[in-house]
Each structure stands twice: as structure tokens, then as C-alpha cells.
Design a protein around this motif. Sequence first.
Motif, PDB file in Angstrom:
ATOM      1  N   LEU A 137       4.804 107.973  17.835  1.00 37.27           N
ATOM      2  CA  LEU A 137       5.591 106.952  18.541  1.00 37.27           C
ATOM      3  C   LEU A 137       5.601 105.628  17.782  1.00 37.27           C
ATOM      4  N   PRO A 138       6.514 105.466  16.849  1.00 37.81           N
ATOM      5  CA  PRO A 138       6.777 104.119  16.333  1.00 37.81           C
ATOM      6  C   PRO A 138       8.045 103.585  16.995  1.00 37.81           C
ATOM      7  N   ASN A 139       8.178 102.280  17.053  1.00 38.23           N
ATOM      8  CA  ASN A 139       9.415 101.668  17.574  1.00 38.23           C
ATOM      9  C   ASN A 139       9.801 102.177  18.961  1.00 38.23           C
ATOM     10  N   GLN A 140       8.799 102.491  19.784  1.00 37.10           N
ATOM     11  CA  GLN A 140       9.015 102.859  21.182  1.00 37.10           C
ATOM     12  C   GLN A 140       9.792 104.165  21.369  1.00 37.10           C
ATOM     13  N   GLN A 141       9.863 105.008  20.352  1.00 35.61           N
ATOM     14  CA  GLN A 141      10.586 106.271  20.484  1.00 35.61           C
ATOM     15  C   GLN A 141       9.780 107.408  19.868  1.00 35.61           C
ATOM     16  N   TRP A 142       9.550 108.455  20.666  1.00 36.53           N
ATOM     17  CA  TRP A 142       8.802 109.603  20.180  1.00 36.53           C
ATOM     18  C   TRP A 142       9.651 110.393  19.185  1.00 36.53           C
ATOM     19  N   GLY A 143       8.991 110.930  18.176  1.00 32.62           N
ATOM     20  CA  GLY A 143       9.665 111.772  17.196  1.00 32.62           C
ATOM     21  C   GLY A 143       8.677 112.717  16.545  1.00 32.62           C
ATOM     22  N   THR A 144       9.174 113.590  15.683  1.00 30.60           N
ATOM     23  CA  THR A 144       8.362 114.679  15.137  1.00 30.60           C
ATOM     24  C   THR A 144       7.908 114.400  13.703  1.00 30.60           C
ATOM     25  N   VAL A 145       7.167 115.372  13.168  1.00 27.95           N
ATOM     26  CA  VAL A 145       6.644 115.318  11.810  1.00 27.95           C
ATOM     27  C   VAL A 145       7.147 116.542  11.055  1.00 27.95           C
ATOM     28  N   CYS A 146       7.644 116.350   9.848  1.00 27.51           N
ATOM     29  CA  CYS A 146       8.142 117.469   9.048  1.00 27.51           C
ATOM     30  C   CYS A 146       6.971 118.265   8.472  1.00 27.51           C
ATOM     31  N   ASP A 147       7.158 119.572   8.308  1.00 27.94           N
ATOM     32  CA  ASP A 147       6.068 120.434   7.838  1.00 27.94           C
ATOM     33  C   ASP A 147       5.961 120.507   6.315  1.00 27.94           C
ATOM     34  N   ASP A 148       6.741 119.715   5.582  1.00 22.74           N
ATOM     35  CA  ASP A 148       6.600 119.701   4.124  1.00 22.74           C
ATOM     36  C   ASP A 148       5.189 119.265   3.752  1.00 22.74           C
ATOM     37  N   ASN A 149       4.451 120.155   3.069  1.00 24.15           N
ATOM     38  CA  ASN A 149       3.059 119.904   2.654  1.00 24.15           C
ATOM     39  C   ASN A 149       2.078 119.767   3.822  1.00 24.15           C
ATOM     40  N   TRP A 150       2.505 120.104   5.033  1.00 28.46           N
ATOM     41  CA  TRP A 150       1.620 120.012   6.202  1.00 28.46           C
ATOM     42  C   TRP A 150       0.524 121.065   6.084  1.00 28.46           C
TER      43      TRP A 150
END
Length: 350
Positions: A137-150
Amino acid sequence: ELRLFNLVVQLRLVNSLNRCAGRVEVLHNQQWGTVCDDGWDLKDAGVVCRQLGCGTALSAPRGARFGQGSDRVWLDEVNCAGTEAALSDCKTRPWGDNDCTHKEDAGVVCSDSGISEVAQIRLVNGSSRCAGRVEVLPNQQWGTVCDDNWDLQDAGVVCRQLGCGTALSAPGGARFGRGSDHIWLDEVHCAGTEAALSDCRAEPWGASNCDHGEDAGVVCSEVAQLRLVNGPSRCAGRVEVLHNQQWGTVCDDSWDLQDAGVVCRQLGCGTALSAPGGARFGRGSDHIWLDDVNCAGTEVALSDCRARPWGESNCTHGQDAGVVCSELCVIHSEIMPVWPAPSSGLQVSV
């Protein structure tokens, strides 16, 4: 008094919602410039927060998390003891002496910024708060994380940050469903020792070349997501997985020893002796959660293996998959190679 005034104006945090979080910039020779993240940590960030009157340091994000600067990189290899009155008192290379690019610009999040690092991350669409799709949650909006190199090191930071123990697996490929909002992080590369995911190296917030089919997930150790039931011990039986608070089975389409081996290793049951299908350990009665499982055999958990999306199958419970692991039991000093044998019922002599 003049020295104190100069210390304040020589330091600022930019490209954030308020003055107590952002990219670190210092003023030298009448020109603002950035700080390289080589060795950048919470002690260094703490000096910045105290110097700016912003409380204590919550995190020391690296990898230009608050965007890349465009002028000089003034400081590199900052090494504060943590007690300094100003960042300029810390040990560093000489001004302007560095081997960095702006992709390595250091950042700070202070306690007076109103940002809670713990509240900035969550796991959703899993069996509990300790498993699911990673969202930030940056900037008051939830979002995801890309799996590149995860990988497990990245997942381990998430589990520790959430108080969920250690990481069992780091599934990619939207294993916990696709998100619908921003993809905030890409190319995350944690050392494994960071206090928060926001401290890890990554592309700047919002900069990614991914789609939601690449959303990253995490399964932490405090989640019992896998069990073997209706067998002679916990190391043999029908495979059941926990998803959305409900136990369900695995279809035997393509089920083999490699898949079974991942199950045995995840449960601490040794290696796989057999991978019986056809509901050898009885039929389940709830959802069939996984179908067309295709493990490489090196995965840490079954949830890391390729499979159809959760709940999508063309099977019946007559196709429920089973596993027999090497640590099943010892009978007459011989480990039973297949349990139960295809032509016999379940019999155990004690």
C-alpha cells in the motif's frame, strides 16, 4: 545556531506524500544530490529522521524506491553509528566519490510520516493472513508485486514483517488469483535480512513490465496448508490442501513421484515411495482444489508447482491423489514400498 540551521537545510526527503518520507537528498556546493544505497540501513535512516525532526526510522528503502534523482550522487557507503546529530557526521566516502547510478538512490520512511510499514503489506485470497497474494500500500492504494526474480528470500522478509514465521514457499504466476489494481513492485531482490519488503532492492514504485498473471504470493510457516489423511500415518494418505479456509483434494491427472516428492519434503516425511491415484486412500467430500499438478521436483511446497488455478478441474473424487512417503512406517524391518497395495485392503499388523 548557524551550524544547526545549515544542518537542516542541507538535507531533505523528496518525492513522497510528506517531508518525513522520500528519497534522501543532500546539499553540497550549492547543488542538491542523492545518496547511494550501498550499505544503507536503519541506523543511517535513523540519523536522517532525527536530523529532520521526524521521529525514528521505520524503514530504509533502497533501489530508488522513491524514484531516481537526476543530479549528482553525493554520498556513497554511508556508515552511521546511529548516534550522530546529522548525516554529514557519519562515515562515508568523500563527497561525490561513488560507483553508483540513480537506480541505487537511498530512501527513508520516518515514524512521523504517518506511514505504518506493517500496515503497508498484506496477504490476500489465501487460507489465512499468513498465506496469499502479496499486496502493498503506497499512495493509499493497494497493489500487487510481480514475480520476476521472486524467491524464498523475498518471501521470508514478508513472513517476518507480518509475524508469520518463516517462508515455506514463494509461488508466482498468480497462484492466489490475479489482482486488479496497480502492480507496485517488480524485480524485488531482498538480501533476506531486511525488516520490511520496502527495504529490499526493487524497481521504483509502479515501474514494471508485468501483468497480473505474474502476481507474487507467499506461504508462511504458520500456515498448515497441506496434510495426508485416511492413511496409516501422517506421512501417507490422501493429499488435502487448505484454500479459502476449506480443505480439499488434488486430482490425480498427471500426478507422479515428482509431485509426491514435493509433498513428502514439505511435510518432513522424507522422500516419495509412491504416488497412488484413483482415490486409493478413499474419496474426499469437499472441493477438488488442484488439477494437472506438474512439479519439477525441486519446489519447497506443493503450492509452488505448476497447476491449474485453484478450484478449476474436470475431475471427480474417484481421482483423488495420494502419497506414500519414506518415513511412513517400518513393518518387519522393511519399509512398505506401496501402501496399500493395489490389490489389497488397508491392513496393518501391530
